[in-house]
Motif scaffolding. Structure first.
Motif, mmCIF file in Angstrom:
data_model
loop_
_atom_site.group_PDB
_atom_site.id
_atom_site.type_symbol
_atom_site.label_atom_id
_atom_site.label_comp_id
_atom_site.label_asym_id
_atom_site.label_seq_id
_atom_site.Cartn_x
_atom_site.Cartn_y
_atom_site.Cartn_z
ATOM 1 N N LYS A 2 2.120 1.411 6.068
ATOM 2 C CA LYS A 2 3.463 1.035 5.643
ATOM 3 C C LYS A 2 3.483 -0.409 5.159
ATOM 4 O O LYS A 2 2.758 -1.265 5.674
ATOM 5 N N ILE A 3 4.329 -0.662 4.174
ATOM 6 C CA ILE A 3 4.561 -2.033 3.710
ATOM 7 C C ILE A 3 5.402 -2.749 4.764
ATOM 8 O O ILE A 3 6.439 -2.239 5.204
ATOM 9 N N THR A 4 4.948 -3.931 5.169
ATOM 10 C CA THR A 4 5.674 -4.701 6.183
ATOM 11 C C THR A 4 6.351 -5.941 5.613
ATOM 12 O O THR A 4 7.283 -6.470 6.227
ATOM 13 N N ASP A 5 5.883 -6.408 4.466
ATOM 14 C CA ASP A 5 6.536 -7.567 3.856
ATOM 15 C C ASP A 5 6.193 -7.622 2.374
ATOM 16 O O ASP A 5 5.155 -7.087 1.932
ATOM 17 N N VAL A 6 7.071 -8.247 1.616
ATOM 18 C CA VAL A 6 6.914 -8.422 0.172
ATOM 19 C C VAL A 6 7.216 -9.882 -0.139
ATOM 20 O O VAL A 6 8.313 -10.371 0.151
ATOM 21 N N LYS A 7 6.249 -10.587 -0.708
ATOM 22 C CA LYS A 7 6.401 -12.019 -0.979
ATOM 23 C C LYS A 7 6.086 -12.317 -2.435
ATOM 24 O O LYS A 7 5.321 -11.590 -3.077
ATOM 25 N N THR A 8 6.655 -13.394 -2.929
ATOM 26 C CA THR A 8 6.316 -13.858 -4.271
ATOM 27 C C THR A 8 5.778 -15.278 -4.201
ATOM 28 O O THR A 8 6.060 -16.034 -3.271
ATOM 29 N N GLY A 57 8.506 -0.391 4.694
ATOM 30 C CA GLY A 57 8.459 0.928 5.337
ATOM 31 C C GLY A 57 7.854 2.016 4.476
ATOM 32 O O GLY A 57 7.487 3.080 4.986
ATOM 33 N N LEU A 58 7.719 1.768 3.147
ATOM 34 C CA LEU A 58 7.101 2.754 2.267
ATOM 35 C C LEU A 58 5.584 2.671 2.372
ATOM 36 O O LEU A 58 5.008 1.651 2.752
ATOM 37 N N ASN A 59 4.925 3.758 1.988
ATOM 38 C CA ASN A 59 3.473 3.812 2.002
ATOM 39 C C ASN A 59 2.936 3.421 0.625
ATOM 40 O O ASN A 59 3.120 4.172 -0.341
ATOM 41 N N PRO A 60 2.251 2.280 0.498
ATOM 42 C CA PRO A 60 1.756 1.856 -0.815
ATOM 43 C C PRO A 60 0.658 2.763 -1.352
ATOM 44 O O PRO A 60 0.369 2.735 -2.560
ATOM 45 N N MET A 61 0.043 3.560 -0.480
ATOM 46 C CA MET A 61 -0.972 4.505 -0.939
ATOM 47 C C MET A 61 -0.354 5.591 -1.823
ATOM 48 O O MET A 61 -1.032 6.188 -2.654
ATOM 49 N N ASN A 62 0.923 5.823 -1.661
ATOM 50 C CA ASN A 62 1.651 6.794 -2.489
ATOM 51 C C ASN A 62 2.284 6.059 -3.672
ATOM 52 O O ASN A 62 3.506 6.001 -3.811
ATOM 53 N N VAL A 63 1.448 5.505 -4.522
ATOM 54 C CA VAL A 63 1.952 4.610 -5.555
ATOM 55 C C VAL A 63 2.894 5.322 -6.523
ATOM 56 O O VAL A 63 3.915 4.755 -6.937
ATOM 57 N N THR A 64 2.612 6.557 -6.877
ATOM 58 C CA THR A 64 3.485 7.268 -7.822
ATOM 59 C C THR A 64 4.859 7.491 -7.221
ATOM 60 O O THR A 64 5.893 7.229 -7.861
ATOM 61 N N GLY A 65 4.892 7.940 -5.979
ATOM 62 C CA GLY A 65 6.176 8.148 -5.313
ATOM 63 C C GLY A 65 6.914 6.854 -5.082
ATOM 64 O O GLY A 65 8.146 6.778 -5.240
#
Length: 380
Positions: A2-8, A57-65
């Motif tokens: 799961k993605i836990t954080d998104v930073k720029t 919370g999303l799964n980055p392995m499911n990139v298309t979804g």
């Protein structure tokens, strides 16, 4: 996973603020992407920030979804550079998890190395001598193809004196590098159809490799008409944001080289789709790439797997002196060619502490309808 954080992270490159996005996960694997906006910075950074709560919370392995979810979140728009950078970071994670370089996920190599053309090398006064001298320097590094815009701040029309001066720049470069070096003439969407045709016909004596976006890139009828009227290959496509647009451009029948921009066409998946669409027209792809060496690395991972690649744009040898302090692991051009690395993922690391030494600059943009934009000085 799961993605836990998104930073720029914004890095103040003098002529275009570089923007990176980092996805962190609960498995201690992270992914980097680039979402540089060119003439915008805050809007791209802001879009990533607003998507953060949707991505956690999303799964980055499911990139298309994941990217379909982002598209629907944005009410069926592409999301531009911000979404493309997020998509790249997902692919970086997937390849790292698999323990393979990104190119391996797309079927492996169809070639061992990729021809590059240099851009961004003209960083000085707009005079023929300066262009010629710098062109010789770039060719001495092993490049066999160069792109440049000799048209100054031209918009729609040029006077006869302005046309002749632009041709003087082209002639100086051609004389300096000889006939065996390919010249790509960039027009940056500047002209109306009449002026574009006149300029294209004037360029014929120099045998350019191509004449790029002489009219507005999204005016597919006009750009195809220019291509029919000049004996120089015309290339377009960098402003297209969908495969539908690439298909419409190629359907005009006079264009058979396109240059989609990975940050505009939907990231890695979008660029792969553009290659596939072009194959349906027996057309070739020369990906647009005017960002940091990170984007070069991503393009090269794709290029090495695609049979209808023509050539790759590269600014990296004219980048700022501190580039290697911030970025490591990106491929370098050697004698005019480049190849991807074998490290898992995209293979590029970003030194976040070093990046902080080069903050955002409010003049780090190319305003190409103003005098002196060629100097690429930004806030420096």
């Amino acid at each position: 996973m799961k993605i836990t954080d998104v930073k720029t992270l914004v890095v103040g490159n003098p002529w275009k603020n570089w923007i990176y996005v980092k996805l962190e996960t609960d498995e201690d694997i992270y992914g980097w992407g680039e979402c540089t906006g060119g003439l915008t910075t805050a809007s791209e950074q802001g879009m990533v920030a607003e998507l953060r709560s949707r991505l956690i919370g999303l799964n980055p392995m499911n990139v298309t979804g994941t990217m379909d979810f982002v598209r629907k979140t944005l009410f069926l728009t592409s999301g531009g550079s911000a979404a493309s950078g997020i998509e790249m970071a997902c692919w970086d994670i997937i390849a790292k998890k698999a323990g393979v370089p990104l190119w391996q996920l797309f079927g492996g190599k169809v070639r061992q190395k990729i021809r590059c053309y240099a851009n961004g090398w003209y960083q000085g006064p707009r005079c023929p001598e300066a262009f010629a001298d710098r062109a010789q320097e770039i060719v001495s590094m092993g490049y066999t193809a160069l792109k440049f815009d000799p048209f100054g701040k031209a918009y729609k029309f040029m006077t006869r004196d302005e046309e002749l001066f632009a041709m003087k720049i082209v002639r100086a470069v051609r004389n300096a590098v000889g006939d065996n070096v390919d010249l790509m003439i960039e027009a940056h969407d500047r002209f109306n159809q009449t002026e574009a045709i006149r300029i294209g016909q004037m360029l014929e004596e120099f045998h350019p490799f191509w004449y790029e976006t002489p009219v507005l890139s999204d005016n597919f009828d006009r750009i195809n008409e220019v291509a029919r009227r000049v004996r120089v290959p015309v290339i377009a496509g960098e402003r297209t944001s969908t495969v539908r647009s690439i298909t419409k451009l190629l359907s005009g029948g006079a264009i058979d080289i396109v240059n989609p921009e990975i940050l505009g066409c939907g990231g890695i998946t979008g660029l792969l789709d553009c290659f596939a669409a072009a194959r349906g027209f027996d057309a070739y792809v020369a990906p647009h790439n005017a960002q940091s060496p990170f984007c070069t690395a991503v393009n090269v991972h794709i290029d090495i797997t695609q049979p209808n690649l023509l050539i790759q744009e590269c600014f990296d040898d004219s980048s700022v002196s501190w580039t290697d302090d911030v970025l490591s692991g990106y491929p370098k051009v050697v004698n005019g060619f480049i190849e991807p690395g074998d490290a898992p993922g995209i293979g590029v690391e970003i030194n976040e502490q070093e990046a902080l030494k080069h903050p955002y600059g409010d003049k780090n943009f190319l305003w190409m309808f103003e005098d002196g934009w060629e100097k690429r000085e930004g806030n420096h």
